[in-house]
Structure formats: C-alpha cells, structure tokens
Design a protein around this motif. Structure first.
Motif, PDB file in Angstrom:
ATOM      1  N   ALA A 194       0.895  -1.195   0.006  1.00 22.49           N
ATOM      2  CA  ALA A 194      -0.033  -0.039   0.064  1.00 22.49           C
ATOM      3  C   ALA A 194       0.824   1.388   0.018  1.00 22.49           C
ATOM      4  O   ALA A 194       0.661   2.352  -0.461  1.00 22.49           O
ATOM      5  N   ASN A 195       1.960   1.294   0.951  1.00 24.37           N
ATOM      6  CA  ASN A 195       2.864   2.353   0.810  1.00 24.37           C
ATOM      7  C   ASN A 195       3.445   2.515  -0.528  1.00 24.37           C
ATOM      8  O   ASN A 195       3.725   3.806  -1.093  1.00 24.37           O
ATOM      9  N   MET A 196       3.686   1.383  -1.225  1.00 26.58           N
ATOM     10  CA  MET A 196       4.470   1.430  -2.596  1.00 26.58           C
ATOM     11  C   MET A 196       3.570   2.224  -3.400  1.00 26.58           C
ATOM     12  O   MET A 196       4.015   3.014  -4.439  1.00 26.58           O
ATOM     13  N   THR A 222      -1.704   2.416   6.740  1.00 24.55           N
ATOM     14  CA  THR A 222      -1.557   2.946   8.086  1.00 24.55           C
ATOM     15  C   THR A 222      -2.091   1.882   9.015  1.00 24.55           C
ATOM     16  O   THR A 222      -1.579   1.403   9.750  1.00 24.55           O
ATOM     17  N   PRO A 223      -3.600   1.602   8.618  1.00 29.80           N
ATOM     18  CA  PRO A 223      -4.216   0.390   9.603  1.00 29.80           C
ATOM     19  C   PRO A 223      -3.553  -0.810   9.232  1.00 29.80           C
ATOM     20  O   PRO A 223      -3.369  -1.588  10.224  1.00 29.80           O
ATOM     21  N   MET A 224      -3.079  -1.203   7.900  1.00 29.98           N
ATOM     22  CA  MET A 224      -2.264  -2.394   8.002  1.00 29.98           C
ATOM     23  C   MET A 224      -0.847  -2.336   8.793  1.00 29.98           C
ATOM     24  O   MET A 224      -0.725  -3.433   9.272  1.00 29.98           O
ATOM     25  N   ILE A 233      -6.476  -2.356  -6.980  1.00 35.20           N
ATOM     26  CA  ILE A 233      -5.665  -3.390  -5.992  1.00 35.20           C
ATOM     27  C   ILE A 233      -6.261  -3.327  -4.576  1.00 35.20           C
ATOM     28  O   ILE A 233      -6.421  -4.292  -3.918  1.00 35.20           O
ATOM     29  N   ILE A 234      -6.733  -2.172  -4.304  1.00 32.77           N
ATOM     30  CA  ILE A 234      -7.383  -1.862  -2.837  1.00 32.77           C
ATOM     31  C   ILE A 234      -8.823  -2.863  -2.981  1.00 32.77           C
ATOM     32  O   ILE A 234      -9.305  -3.613  -2.029  1.00 32.77           O
ATOM     33  N   ILE A 235      -9.572  -2.406  -4.147  1.00 30.45           N
ATOM     34  CA  ILE A 235     -10.810  -3.235  -4.175  1.00 30.45           C
ATOM     35  C   ILE A 235     -10.539  -4.634  -4.335  1.00 30.45           C
ATOM     36  O   ILE A 235     -11.695  -5.452  -3.738  1.00 30.45           O
ATOM     37  N   GLY A 236      -9.711  -5.173  -5.030  1.00 28.36           N
ATOM     38  CA  GLY A 236      -9.396  -6.491  -5.176  1.00 28.36           C
ATOM     39  C   GLY A 236      -9.061  -6.961  -4.189  1.00 28.36           C
ATOM     40  O   GLY A 236      -9.611  -8.362  -3.976  1.00 28.36           O
ATOM     41  N   ILE A 237      -8.227  -6.613  -3.195  1.00 28.53           N
ATOM     42  CA  ILE A 237      -7.980  -6.918  -1.752  1.00 28.53           C
ATOM     43  C   ILE A 237      -9.015  -7.455  -1.095  1.00 28.53           C
ATOM     44  O   ILE A 237      -9.272  -8.291  -0.522  1.00 28.53           O
TER      45      ILE A 237
END
Length: 409
Positions: free
Chosen positions: A106-108, A116-118, A242-246
């Motif tokens: 996520a940072n990348m 941050t939550p992760m 990527i976010i919605i996919g996860i």
C-alpha cells in the motif's frame, strides 16, 4: 529514550527562542503564538486520530476476515522467502508477515490511508511475539525503517501538487522519486540487516533483490513511455483496483470457506477502534512538540542555518533552495508538502529547485511521526536504534534524490 530527549528539546528550544524574542526584540505576541499552537495542534492530533478511526475499523475488520479465510496466509507463503529472511524472528506462518507485506504494498502504491491501518495491525501482531513489551524488537525496528524509507512507485499526491502549480509536465518527477525512494529503502534495510546480523548475501535475498530491480526497471520503462495524462489515469487505476481487489478477495475466500464474514469483520473492526484510542496520547504529544518548535521560529532558524552552511561550502544554490523540504520531511509530512509548494511558487514548478523539492518529498517518509504512530500504538517506550537508523535512511534518500534530480533535470 531518544524520543524522550527530542520531545523535551522541542519545548526547551522553543521557550528559549521565544524568551529571546520577547526580551531582545520586544515580540510580545510570541508566547501567545506558542500557546495557540499547542491548543490548535492538540485539536489537530485528535482530528487525525478521528480520521484514522474509520479506516482503522474498516481495515482491521477486513484483515481479520483475510486471516480467517487463509488469504493472508497465502500471501505469507508467496513472500516468505524474502520477508522471512528480513524478519527472522517472525514464524513463517504468522499473520504478521502478510500484514507487513500488505502495508509495504500500500505504501509502495501511495495509498497511505490503507497502509496505516495495515501497518498498525502488523505492529500489534509483532508485539504479540515481542518478549519485552516496552522495548522495540528487531522485527519492529526493521518494519519501522521500511516505512521510514517511504518506497513509492506511484507518487500520485506529489504529481497532483505539481499539476496545481502549473508544471509543464507534472509527472516528470516520477522516475527520480522511484529511484530515490528505492535507494532509501535498500540502504535502510541493508543497514538494519547488518546491525541485526542478517545474512544480506543470502542467495534467496540476492535473487529477490535482482528480481525487484528488474521489475522496477520494466515498470520505469513502461510508465516513462506514457503521456502525462495517461500516466495519471493508469497510476490511479492500478491503486484502486488493488485496494478493491484485496477487499473482494478476502471476503470471497471467507465466503467459500463458509465463514460468517460479517461477524468476523465486526470482531476485527472492534480492535481498530481500541487501537486508535491508545494512539491519541502519543499523537498529541508528538504533534504538539513539533508545532511549538515551528511556532517559535526554531524550525526556520534550523533550515536557514543549514542552507547557509551548504552555500558556504559551495553546494549548488538551486539545491539549497529545496533543502527546507528535506529537513522538514522527517518531522512533518504536511510541513514538507507546504515547503515544496512554497519552493515551486518562488522558484517555479519546472525549475531544478522546484522539481528537487518534490523528489525530496517523495524520497522518504515522516520518521518521527511513524515512530510515534507505530510504537505508540503498542506502548513501546524504548525505541533502541530505530530513530537514528530511520534518520540515516532519510539521509540516504535525500542524497539519492539529489543525484536522481541531477541525472534527469
């Protein structure tokens, strides 16, 4: 202890400077400014924590679903060869490895709201393995330095700031930021690995390093071939997919295993709220300290003094103009953003100084904020060598930023 001394120094230095301004220069408003900065910054800290609450609750719930469904374990198995060697104290099947990977990803991608939550979840998982609860473990220090490096493939926010300042090509800093932040991460991980006596010449680590370098080279080549407009569209699209996919993957995997997804989500979400509550005192302490230091004028004196020193020893004046962004970055992300905007406004968005300030901003992350955020969330008081190594990692990133900017601009 290091953080303790730094925090005390913020207040002592601010008070001494304010006293000098009052007695010598007759500035009767300075102490009022300091007092206002403490009130405003404490409210800001609470606002930041409040903003984190929603995201923390969401991602803690989703991560709990991911762990129960086996999706996090799947990620662990794929990346165990790399992260298992960088984090040898974490058992290979422990969910902390998957959480570290997702935070790093996520940072990348420049998705700080998800990272941050992760990261907080990963820090809590590592704390469960930590035998000395008030002292940072080797794994937690490695994780902090990885975050400090701020390795970024898609610096969308910085490119948007350049667009707002009417840069001819807002995306022209993309490759220099990628190179600088990669070098920062590589240098930071290598330093910590040497300190922790991790075998950096392990064949598997070397293979992963070469593979990542090859992948980044291909990525740079592809993105460099895109027009500025298409790059902005593609970068945003990749991050969102990527976010919605996860999210979809975690929920679907849990449903296939006939897990009660909603209840599992709620159980994890409750821990997110609890984590934010624990975090508020640390955020207030840190942000108030930084604010009073800046309000006194101490930060300006520091940045101007270092800029004068650089000019005295013959460093390019264009580099000196961008130095304040680099100096502010370890302390305040918003401060660094403001300084880079100021540099673009005064020197021009397409000037070398304007571009370098943006590369500085993307080459590392806010070290002190990350320390307060992650270590504060689990109550760690003894940060050991985390802060010095984090700052050295920042320095490597800034040096790399100068070379990358010189190479491309």
């Amino acid at each position: 202890m290091v953080l303790n001394y730094i925090w005390i120094a913020f207040f002592l230095v601010a008070f001494v400077i304010a006293l000098i301004k009052l007695i010598v220069f007759g500035d009767t408003a300075i102490f009022r400014l300091l007092a206002e900065s403490t009130f405003n910054s404490s409210q800001l800290a609470f606002t930041i924590a409040l903003g984190l609450t929603g995201m923390m609750t969401l991602w803690m719930g989703l991560l709990n679903v991911g762990e129960k469904s086996g999706a996090v374990g799947f990620i662990c198995r794929i990346l165990n060869p790399l992260f298992g060697r960088l984090f040898p104290q974490i058992p290979r099947e422990h969910p902390a490895l998957g959480e570290i990977v997702m935070n790093f990803t996520a940072n990348m991608l420049g998705i700080g709201n998800a990272a941050t939550p992760m990261g907080l979840k990963a820090m809590n998982s590592m704390q469960e393995l930590n035998p000395e609860k008030d002292k940072a473990s080797n794994s937690q220090i490695m994780f902090l330095v990885l975050n400090t490096a701020g390795f970024t493939v898609l610096p969308v926010t910085i490119m948007m700031l350049r667009a707002q300042q009417h840069a001819a090509n807002p995306t022209d800093v993309f490759i220099p930021i990628l190179l600088a932040s990669f070098f920062s991460a590589f240098a930071g991980v290598t330093l910590v690995a040497l300190r922790q006596r991790i075998k950096i010449f392990d064949p598997v680590l070397m293979a992963w390093a070469l593979g990542i370098a090859a992948f980044l080279s291909a990525l740079v080549y592809y993105f460099h071939s895109l027009s500025p407009q298409k790059l902005a569209i593609v970068s945003g699209l990749i991050g969102n997919i990527i976010i919605i996919g996860i999210m979809t993957w975690f929920i679907t995997a849990a449903a296939i295993k006939k897990i009660n997804v909603f209840d599992t989500f709620i159980q994890g979400a409750k821990t997110g709220f609890e984590t934010v509550i624990k975090l508020i005192p640390y955020l207030v302490a840190f942000i108030v300290g930084i604010s009073i230091f800046r309000a006194s004028g101490a930060m300006d004196y520091l940045t101007n003094g270092i800029a004068w020193l650089f000019q005295t020893i013959g460093i390019d004046p264009e580099i000196v103009k961008a130095v304040p962004t680099a100096l502010l970055k370890p302390f305040s992300g918003s401060g660094a953003s403001s300084m880079s905007i100021n540099t673009m406004q005064t020197s021009g968005a397409d000037s070398f100084a304007g571009r370098l300030a943006c590369v500085f901003q993307g080459s590392s992350d806010t070290t002190f904020y990350i320390v307060a955020l992650y270590f504060g969330s689990v109550g760690i008081k003894n940060t050991r060598y985390a802060i010095p190594f984090g700052l050295v990692t920042d320095l490597f990133g800034f040096i790399a930023a100068v070379f990358a900017a010189k190479l491309f601009f």
